[in-house]
Design a protein around this motif. Structure first.
Motif, short mmCIF file in Angstrom:
data_model
loop_
_atom_site.label_atom_id
_atom_site.label_comp_id
_atom_site.label_asym_id
_atom_site.label_seq_id
_atom_site.Cartn_x
_atom_site.Cartn_y
_atom_site.Cartn_z
N PRO A 1 -32.96 27.13 87.57
CA PRO A 1 -33.25 25.70 87.52
C PRO A 1 -34.75 25.39 87.68
CG PRO A 1 -31.29 26.08 88.82
CD PRO A 1 -31.86 27.44 88.49
N LYS A 2 -35.43 26.14 88.53
CA LYS A 2 -36.86 25.89 88.73
C LYS A 2 -37.62 26.02 87.41
CE LYS A 2 -40.80 27.38 91.52
NZ LYS A 2 -41.25 28.25 92.60
N TRP A 3 -37.28 27.05 86.62
CA TRP A 3 -37.94 27.25 85.33
C TRP A 3 -37.63 26.08 84.39
CZ3 TRP A 3 -36.83 27.24 80.24
CH2 TRP A 3 -37.79 27.75 79.38
N VAL A 4 -36.37 25.65 84.38
CA VAL A 4 -35.95 24.56 83.49
C VAL A 4 -36.72 23.28 83.83
CG1 VAL A 4 -34.02 23.11 82.77
CG2 VAL A 4 -33.68 25.57 83.08
N PHE A 5 -36.83 22.97 85.13
CA PHE A 5 -37.54 21.75 85.52
C PHE A 5 -39.04 21.85 85.22
CE2 PHE A 5 -33.85 21.36 88.58
CZ PHE A 5 -33.20 20.40 87.80
N HIS B 1 -40.28 23.60 82.74
CA HIS B 1 -40.36 23.45 81.29
C HIS B 1 -40.28 21.97 80.91
CE1 HIS B 1 -39.72 24.20 77.03
NE2 HIS B 1 -38.61 23.48 77.09
N ALA B 2 -39.36 21.25 81.52
CA ALA B 2 -39.22 19.81 81.24
C ALA B 2 -40.52 19.08 81.59
CB ALA B 2 -38.05 19.23 82.02
N ASP B 3 -41.13 19.47 82.69
CA ASP B 3 -42.40 18.85 83.09
C ASP B 3 -43.51 19.18 82.09
OD1 ASP B 3 -43.85 17.27 85.05
OD2 ASP B 3 -44.87 19.15 85.58
N ARG B 4 -43.57 20.43 81.65
CA ARG B 4 -44.60 20.85 80.68
C ARG B 4 -44.51 20.09 79.37
NH1 ARG B 4 -43.55 26.09 82.73
NH2 ARG B 4 -42.03 26.47 81.09
N ILE B 5 -43.29 19.81 78.92
CA ILE B 5 -43.14 19.11 77.64
C ILE B 5 -43.11 17.59 77.84
CG2 ILE B 5 -42.02 21.08 76.54
CD1 ILE B 5 -39.36 19.50 76.75
N LYS B 6 -43.41 17.15 79.06
CA LYS B 6 -43.50 15.72 79.39
C LYS B 6 -42.17 14.98 79.19
CE LYS B 6 -48.17 15.72 79.74
NZ LYS B 6 -48.46 16.81 80.61
N ALA B 7 -41.08 15.64 79.54
CA ALA B 7 -39.76 15.01 79.45
C ALA B 7 -39.64 13.95 80.54
CB ALA B 7 -38.66 16.06 79.61
N ARG B 8 -38.98 12.86 80.22
CA ARG B 8 -38.74 11.82 81.21
C ARG B 8 -37.52 12.17 82.07
NH1 ARG B 8 -37.50 6.82 78.83
NH2 ARG B 8 -37.72 5.95 80.91
N HIS B 9 -36.56 12.88 81.46
CA HIS B 9 -35.33 13.27 82.15
C HIS B 9 -34.98 14.71 81.80
CE1 HIS B 9 -34.98 8.85 81.81
NE2 HIS B 9 -34.51 8.97 83.04
N CYS B 10 -34.23 15.33 82.70
CA CYS B 10 -33.71 16.67 82.45
C CYS B 10 -32.22 16.63 82.74
CB CYS B 10 -34.42 17.68 83.35
SG CYS B 10 -33.94 19.38 83.03
N CYS B 11 -31.43 17.04 81.77
CA CYS B 11 -29.98 17.03 81.89
C CYS B 11 -29.51 18.46 82.15
CB CYS B 11 -29.39 16.47 80.60
SG CYS B 11 -27.61 16.41 80.58
N VAL B 12 -28.80 18.66 83.22
CA VAL B 12 -28.33 20.00 83.60
C VAL B 12 -26.81 20.04 83.49
CG1 VAL B 12 -28.22 21.71 85.45
CG2 VAL B 12 -30.28 20.30 85.16
N ILE B 13 -26.34 21.05 82.78
CA ILE B 13 -24.90 21.25 82.63
C ILE B 13 -24.55 22.52 83.38
CG2 ILE B 13 -23.00 21.54 81.02
CD1 ILE B 13 -24.99 20.28 78.92
N ALA B 14 -24.02 22.36 84.56
CA ALA B 14 -23.66 23.50 85.42
C ALA B 14 -22.14 23.54 85.56
CB ALA B 14 -24.33 23.35 86.79
N PRO B 15 -21.59 24.69 85.91
CA PRO B 15 -20.12 24.81 86.00
C PRO B 15 -19.46 23.77 86.89
CG PRO B 15 -21.13 26.97 86.10
CD PRO B 15 -22.25 25.97 86.16
N SER C 1 -34.76 11.96 72.39
CA SER C 1 -35.32 13.23 71.93
C SER C 1 -34.81 14.31 72.88
CB SER C 1 -36.84 13.15 71.97
OG SER C 1 -37.40 14.39 71.63
N VAL C 2 -34.28 15.40 72.34
CA VAL C 2 -33.62 16.40 73.17
C VAL C 2 -34.13 17.80 72.85
CG1 VAL C 2 -31.39 17.42 73.79
CG2 VAL C 2 -31.52 14.98 73.26
N ASP C 3 -34.45 18.56 73.90
CA ASP C 3 -34.81 19.97 73.79
C ASP C 3 -33.73 20.73 74.57
OD1 ASP C 3 -36.32 22.28 73.24
OD2 ASP C 3 -37.38 22.12 75.15
N VAL C 4 -33.07 21.68 73.92
CA VAL C 4 -31.97 22.40 74.56
C VAL C 4 -32.44 23.81 74.95
CG1 VAL C 4 -29.62 23.27 74.28
CG2 VAL C 4 -30.29 21.13 73.18
N VAL C 5 -32.20 24.18 76.21
CA VAL C 5 -32.52 25.52 76.69
C VAL C 5 -31.18 26.21 76.93
CG1 VAL C 5 -33.57 26.88 78.53
CG2 VAL C 5 -34.66 24.76 77.78
#
Length: 88
Positions: free
Chosen positions: A31-35, A37-51, A21-25
């Protein structure tokens, strides 16, 4: 970064095809906001695509329970996702 949007969509598609299941931001968030958000939606993992990771054909995947973050080659995402699905 808008130039990474197509990569984010490709990564999301790959993970979804592997049963995740994937939620795309796509907004320009810190990054702090993204993590959080992932915690709020109870994500097991967070995938970060940085340069920097993208230059190495990788994404960074953070385990939200342990806080451990590991690099995963984009070409290996399906295998990673299959392993993540079996470790639920």
């Amino acid at each position: 970064r808008e130039e990474l949007y197509p990569v984010a969509v490709q990564v999301a598609s790959t993970l979804r095809s592997a049963g995740q299941s994937v939620d795309v931001v796509l907004e320009n968030k810190k990054p702090k906001w993204v993590f959080k958000h992932a915690d709020r939606i109870k994500a097991r993992h967070c995938c970060v695509i940085a340069p920097q990771e993208y230059e190495n054909a990788e994404v960074a995947i953070k385990d939200m329970d342990s806080g451990e973050q590991v690099p995963v080659k984009i070409d290996d995402l399906s295998s990673w996702a299959a392993g993540a699905a079996t470790s639920k």
